[in-house]
Design an enzyme around this catalytic site. Structure first.
Site, short mmCIF file in Angstrom:
data_model
loop_
_atom_site.label_atom_id
_atom_site.label_comp_id
_atom_site.label_asym_id
_atom_site.label_seq_id
_atom_site.Cartn_x
_atom_site.Cartn_y
_atom_site.Cartn_z
N SER A 182 9.99 -40.84 -49.15
CA SER A 182 10.06 -40.78 -50.62
C SER A 182 8.73 -39.29 -51.04
CB SER A 182 8.10 -42.10 -50.84
OG SER A 182 7.00 -41.11 -49.31
N ASN A 216 6.71 -27.35 -46.25
CA ASN A 216 7.17 -28.96 -44.94
C ASN A 216 6.22 -29.09 -45.81
OD1 ASN A 216 7.56 -30.91 -42.76
ND2 ASN A 216 5.90 -29.74 -41.94
N HIS A 255 2.82 -32.12 -44.44
CA HIS A 255 2.11 -32.22 -42.99
C HIS A 255 0.97 -33.66 -43.43
CE1 HIS A 255 1.81 -32.55 -38.38
NE2 HIS A 255 0.31 -32.09 -39.24
N ASP A 261 3.70 -26.80 -37.83
CA ASP A 261 2.46 -27.46 -38.48
C ASP A 261 1.36 -25.87 -38.13
OD1 ASP A 261 3.70 -29.55 -38.54
OD2 ASP A 261 2.84 -30.07 -37.16
C1 GAR Z 1 5.13 -38.06 -44.62
O1 GAR Z 1 3.43 -38.77 -44.70
C2 GAR Z 1 5.10 -36.44 -44.64
O2 GAR Z 1 3.96 -36.15 -44.36
C3 GAR Z 1 5.60 -36.50 -42.87
O3 GAR Z 1 6.66 -38.02 -42.72
C4 GAR Z 1 6.61 -38.83 -43.76
C5 GAR Z 1 7.70 -38.41 -44.37
O4 GAR Z 1 7.43 -39.87 -45.60
N1 GAR Z 1 6.14 -35.55 -42.47
C6 GAR Z 1 5.78 -35.36 -40.63
O5 GAR Z 1 4.76 -35.76 -40.31
C7 GAR Z 1 6.05 -34.03 -40.33
N2 GAR Z 1 5.33 -33.59 -38.95
P1 GAR Z 1 8.92 -39.67 -46.04
O6 GAR Z 1 10.30 -40.03 -45.61
O7 GAR Z 1 8.30 -41.41 -47.01
O8 GAR Z 1 8.90 -38.68 -47.69
#
Ligand code: GAR
Length: 209
Positions: free
Chosen positions: A13, A106, A108, A144
């Site tokens: 997303s 990134n 987070h 992170d």
């Molecule tokens: C997001 O919430 C991102 O912040 C998190 O994974 C999700 C991916 O959503 N990332 C982490 O936790 C990194 N450690 P998406 O695939 O819908 O963009």
């Protein structure tokens, strides 16, 4: 234009938000999307947008080093000025992080430096925190822990459940990631010796602007 390669593992997303933010006049262009999981829905989002996709499955490599080498080779065929991690759920080696020093972002789902690692929404609720949010940061060797570029916060509603809170943080992510990438592409955001810089000014270490 600023060529961007996006790494994903899942839904994508945030990738979609980046795709939706680019138009003719935008200084960045998503050139390729690489996933470590073949079933990642984000690959379909990329294909729909006419963007190159590649799967590099970490399980096909004997070591983290070998996987990261393969990733670097794939990414560098696009000669990107910026590599964007968007829900990419693999820990990267120091060699990888060094290779893209200053051009690796990134997102987070927490107000870094709070809640590094996984399961952030659950942990925020369990702690009874009044606020939560998300952070875009430059990636360094510390997981992170790299300098924050953009951070956005929301209040946690009394009695809010994890699904509602997760959805609200996701919506915030979709606002700040395209913003950070645009600033980078415009040359406004960069990694300096002592942290992230916006318009030549150092950003506060905790990212609050
Ligand atoms: C997001 O919430 C991102 O912040 C998190 O994974 C999700 C991916 O959503 N990332 C982490 O936790 C990194 N450690 P998406 O695939 O819908 O963009």
């Amino acid at each position: 234009r600023c060529n961007v390669v996006v790494l994903i593992s899942g839904n994508g997303s945030n990738l979609q938000a980046l795709i939706d933010s680019q138009d003719e006049s935008h200084p960045m262009q998503v050139r390729a999307v690489i996933s470590n999981r073949a079933e990642a829905y984000g690959l379909q989002r990329a294909a729909t947008a006419g963007i190159d996709t590649q799967v590099i499955d970490h399980r096909s490599y004997a070591s983290r080093d070998a996987f990261d080498d393969a990733l670097i080779r794939a990414i560098d065929t696009y000669q990107p000025q910026l590599v964007v991690l968007a829900g990419f759920m693999r820990i990267l080696t120091e060699a990888f992080v060094q290779h893209y020093h200053g051009r690796l972002l990134n997102i987070h789902p927490s107000l870094l430096p709070q809640y590094k690692g996984l399961d952030t929404h659950r942990r925020v609720l369990a702690a009874g925190d009044p606020a939560h949010g998300c952070s875009v940061h430059f990636v360094t060797a510390e997981l992170d822990g790299g300098p924050v570029a953009v951070q956005a916060a929301i209040g946690v509603h009394p009695g809010e459940d994890i699904a509602a809170l997760t959805a609200r943080v996701h919506a915030l992510e979709h606002l700040i990631y395209p913003l950070a990438v645009r600033w980078f592409a415009e040359g406004r955001l960069r990694l300096g010796d002592r942290g992230a810089m916006l318009d030549g000014e150092p950003l506060p270490a905790n990212g609050h602007v």
